[in-house]
Design an enzyme around this catalytic site. Structure first.
Site: not given
Ligand SMILES: NC(=O)c1ccc[n+]([C@@H]2O[C@H](COP(=O)([O-])OP(=O)(O)OC[C@H]3O[C@@H](n4cnc5c(N)ncnc54)[C@H](OP(=O)(O)O)[C@@H]3O)[C@@H](O)[C@H]2O)c1
Length: 294
Positions: A53, A97, A120
């Site tokens: 990422k 994460q 997200d």
């Protein structure tokens, strides 16, 4: 059969994000989109995803920062840090994460990210907006968003089609089913309590199948009708002595048999995975543009 090449589609989209940032910077040199990734612990798979990422951010001109905590970090300390990031106007997106260590409540942590920075799309407010009929969510979770992008890219008609989504998780199956239904499809969800008869019946009538279960050969050619569009989200590892690692990545779908019957199908790897990564960048750039009012 047409292969839906997620790798190629994601490369195209990545380039268009890069071009867009370049164009905005021409007239607004202060435009500095920034993503902060919060990682707790040292899980090798998490570290790999984080590295990917951050690399993607750099490639398109997004500033990426990693905030690493050791696996013993307290929940309160993490929440406090997230609140600081929420208030930091130089930060446009925050990504925690997952998974987090067992002593940390993932629900609490994902809900601690401010909705507008939740790249997200996992916070309750973003999720609620997906499920509310008239609401437009600020962020859509990256995997379902990437799948919708691929279907549109491939000009797959959604409205009026019969769709089966296998899996009902908060991050993939649940929002996927709702988003497809909002686009006018008639959607059935298959989950672990569905009977084999239900699975067989609904899959055999589907125009589009999205499988996000995490089981090898969950969908085989015998289950599907000719002409079906198949999106394989599953990531499963099977032993393979020909590989250095001793295993190989496969999806939920028996690709070799299904490709003979499907009109379009995604491979694993190279299908949904690359789209998920690029959608982090897409959500981030959208968040940054909102913040700068561009
Ligand atoms: N390629 C990508 O970018 C990407 C992104 C995210 C996830 N994935 C992969 O996609 C898969 C699903 O991920 P997830 O996070 O959604 O997983 P998850 O949270 O474990 O959810 C799995 C879903 O599958 C259902 N299920 C499990 N066994 C089943 C069975 N035998 N029959 C019918 N349904 C069954 C579960 O039903 P219940 O709800 O009834 O338990 C659940 O809804 C995994 O392989 C994951 O690695 C890939």
């Amino acid at each position: 059969m047409t292969l839906i090449n997620g790798k190629a589609i994601s490369t195209e989209l990545r380039q268009s994000i890069k071009d867009e940032i370049f164009e905005i910077k021409k007239s607004h040199p202060d435009f500095l989109p920034k993503l902060v990734i919060v990682q707790v612990g040292e899980r090798p798979d998490s570290s790999t995803y984080v590295r990917m990422k951050l690399k993607s951010c750099k490639e398109v001109g997004i500033e990426g920062e990693l905030l690493k905590f050791n696996s013993e970090v307290g929940q309160d300390e993490l929440v406090e840090k997230l609140h600081q990031l929420n208030d930091d106007t130089s930060v446009h997106g925050i990504l925690v994460q997952l998974p987090l260590p067992g002593h940390i409540d993932e629900e609490l942590i994902t809900n601690s990210v401010k909705q507008s920075k939740d790249v997200d799309g996992f916070s309750q407010l973003n999720m609620a907006a997906i499920f509310k009929r008239s609401a437009v969510p600020l962020q859509i979770p990256c995997t379902p968003k990437g799948i919708l992008f691929m279907l549109d890219h491939e000009k797959v008609q959604i409205q009026g089609r019969t769709v089966v989504v296998c899996g009902r998780s908060d991050i993939v199956g649940g929002p996927m089913a709702k988003l497809l239904e909002k686009r006018g499809a008639t959607v059935t969800i298959i989950h672990s309590k569905s009977t084999p008869e239900q699975k067989r019946f609904f899959l055999s009538h589907a125009d589009i199948i999205v499988s996000a279960v995490g089981r090898v050969n969950f969908v085989t050619a015998d289950d599907v009708r000719p002409g079906v569009v198949i999106i394989d989200v599953g990531t499963n590892f099977v032993p393979d002595s020909t590989k250095k690692s001793g295993h190989r990545l496969v999806g939920d779908v028996d690709f070799d048999s299904c490709k003979e019957k499907a009109s379009k199908i995604t491979p694993v790897p190279g299908g949904v995975g690359p789209m998920t990564v690029v959608m982090v960048l897409h959500n981030l750039i959208e968040a940054a543009k909102r913040e700068y009012s561009y």
